[in-house]
Design a protein around this motif. Structure first.
Motif, short mmCIF file in Angstrom:
data_model
loop_
_atom_site.label_atom_id
_atom_site.label_comp_id
_atom_site.label_asym_id
_atom_site.label_seq_id
_atom_site.Cartn_x
_atom_site.Cartn_y
_atom_site.Cartn_z
N LYS A 91 7.23 -1.37 -14.56
CA LYS A 91 6.32 -1.11 -15.67
C LYS A 91 4.90 -0.95 -15.16
N ARG A 92 4.17 -0.01 -15.77
CA ARG A 92 2.78 0.23 -15.38
C ARG A 92 1.84 -0.48 -16.35
N ASN A 93 1.03 -1.38 -15.82
CA ASN A 93 0.03 -2.11 -16.62
C ASN A 93 -1.35 -1.83 -16.03
N TRP A 94 -2.23 -1.27 -16.86
CA TRP A 94 -3.56 -0.87 -16.38
C TRP A 94 -4.61 -1.92 -16.71
N LEU A 95 -5.57 -2.09 -15.81
CA LEU A 95 -6.67 -3.01 -16.04
C LEU A 95 -7.94 -2.47 -15.41
N LEU A 96 -9.08 -2.88 -15.96
CA LEU A 96 -10.36 -2.46 -15.42
C LEU A 96 -10.58 -3.06 -14.04
N PHE A 97 -11.28 -2.30 -13.18
CA PHE A 97 -11.56 -2.76 -11.83
C PHE A 97 -13.03 -2.58 -11.52
N ASN A 98 -13.66 -3.62 -10.97
CA ASN A 98 -15.04 -3.56 -10.48
C ASN A 98 -15.07 -4.09 -9.06
N GLY A 99 -15.68 -3.34 -8.17
CA GLY A 99 -15.77 -3.81 -6.80
C GLY A 99 -16.70 -2.93 -5.98
N GLY A 100 -17.61 -3.56 -5.24
CA GLY A 100 -18.51 -2.81 -4.38
C GLY A 100 -19.44 -1.88 -5.13
N GLY A 101 -19.68 -2.16 -6.42
CA GLY A 101 -20.57 -1.32 -7.21
C GLY A 101 -19.86 -0.22 -7.96
N ALA A 102 -18.58 0.00 -7.67
CA ALA A 102 -17.82 1.06 -8.34
C ALA A 102 -16.98 0.46 -9.46
N SER A 130 -16.98 0.56 0.07
CA SER A 130 -15.53 0.47 0.21
C SER A 130 -15.04 -0.96 0.39
N GLY A 131 -15.90 -1.83 0.95
CA GLY A 131 -15.44 -3.13 1.41
C GLY A 131 -15.05 -3.05 2.87
N ARG A 132 -14.99 -4.21 3.52
CA ARG A 132 -14.61 -4.30 4.94
C ARG A 132 -13.49 -5.32 5.04
N TYR A 133 -12.33 -4.89 5.52
CA TYR A 133 -11.14 -5.73 5.42
C TYR A 133 -10.43 -5.91 6.76
N PRO A 196 -11.33 -11.47 -2.52
CA PRO A 196 -12.70 -11.68 -3.02
C PRO A 196 -13.41 -10.39 -3.40
N TYR A 197 -13.22 -9.33 -2.62
CA TYR A 197 -13.85 -8.05 -2.96
C TYR A 197 -13.34 -7.55 -4.31
N PHE A 198 -12.05 -7.67 -4.55
CA PHE A 198 -11.45 -7.15 -5.77
C PHE A 198 -11.80 -8.00 -6.99
N LEU A 199 -12.02 -9.30 -6.78
CA LEU A 199 -12.11 -10.19 -7.92
C LEU A 199 -13.51 -10.69 -8.23
N PHE A 200 -14.36 -10.88 -7.22
CA PHE A 200 -15.63 -11.55 -7.45
C PHE A 200 -16.59 -10.73 -8.30
N SER A 201 -16.52 -9.39 -8.21
CA SER A 201 -17.41 -8.58 -9.03
C SER A 201 -17.16 -8.80 -10.51
N PRO A 211 -10.33 -8.93 -16.82
CA PRO A 211 -9.70 -8.20 -15.72
C PRO A 211 -9.29 -9.11 -14.57
N TRP A 212 -10.11 -10.12 -14.29
CA TRP A 212 -9.80 -11.07 -13.21
C TRP A 212 -8.51 -11.82 -13.50
N ILE A 213 -8.39 -12.33 -14.73
CA ILE A 213 -7.18 -13.05 -15.11
C ILE A 213 -5.96 -12.12 -15.07
#
Length: 233
Positions: A91-102, A130-133, A196-201, A211-213
């Protein structure tokens, strides 16, 4: 032995202090060596659990090129399930994403400790860091165009639909998504350290915890399934 006799060592703390003062370089080198050894061990362990093939993912993404985006997602999703039925969420579940200013939106298709696979994109223009991973990241374009640049480079590199970009481990870039740009994004490596990059913003910038939850739930669900049911790290 003469060295220790000349020291006034009354307890373990005194011994530790003298040891640190006399051997800072040795201790620093030892700690660095230990960290590198642990990382290499984790990396080898995780890479043995890689299941998704970048060539297959690229071919799946190209199946959606030229189609209306809703239909493209449907076609690409079915292709992924056909190739990896045990690893792709049904199943596809969509959610908002914020990270690195985007900002955009994403859909989690696979998540484990060693790999992740998502649909990602935006109907609007968006740009950021982009983040550094400690992982490699591939963006397989389905629709639209992304542009990127690296330090010291003064011309953008464009990736239209059907192409893909590659971000090596510990490398960062600036990027933008043109309006109506959508992709299949894949990462492999030490995935938990990218969270952290995906969630902290979402927590500290937008103050929107929904979105975090949601991300914790969907990612956690897939990671748990892979660990407990599929025995995949």
């Amino acid at each position: 032995m003469d060295y220790f006799r000349t020291l006034e060592i009354n307890n373990f703390n005194d011994f530790a202090n003298h040891l640190v003062q006399g051997n800072k370089v040795v201790i620093g080198t030892s700690i660095l060596g230990l960290v590198i050894t642990i990382f290499i061990f984790i990396k080898i362990k995780l890479m043995r659990c890689i299941e998704l093939d970048t060539k297959v993912l690229h071919e799946c993404a190209k199946k959606g090129v030229g189609l209306p985006i809703d239909e493209a997602f449907e076609v690409v999703h079915k292709e992924l399930i056909k190739h990896y039925p045990q690893f792709i969420a049904a199943k596809r579940n969509w959610l908002l994403f914020n990270g690195g200013g985007a900002m955009g939106q994403m859909c989690v298709l696979h998540a484990s400790l060693s790999e992740y696979l998502i649909f990602y994109g935006t109907p609007l223009y968006s740009q950021g860091h982009s983040g550094r991973y400690l992982m490699d990241v591939y963006d397989f374009m389905i629709q639209g165009t992304t542009k990127q640049f690296f330090p010291g480079k003064f011309q953008s590199i464009d990736f239209p639909a059907g192409k893909f970009s590659y971000l090596p481990m510990m490398v960062a870039k600036g990027y933008c998504c043109e309006p109506n740009s959508w992709m299949l994004e894949y990462g492999r490596g030490v995935i938990p350290l990218a969270l952290p990059y995906f969630l902290f913003s979402s927590i500290f910038v937008t103050l929107d915890i929904v979105p975090w939850i949601s991300a914790v739930f969907y990612v956690g669900r897939e990671v748990t399934k892979n660990l407990l049911i599929r025995r995949k790290i």
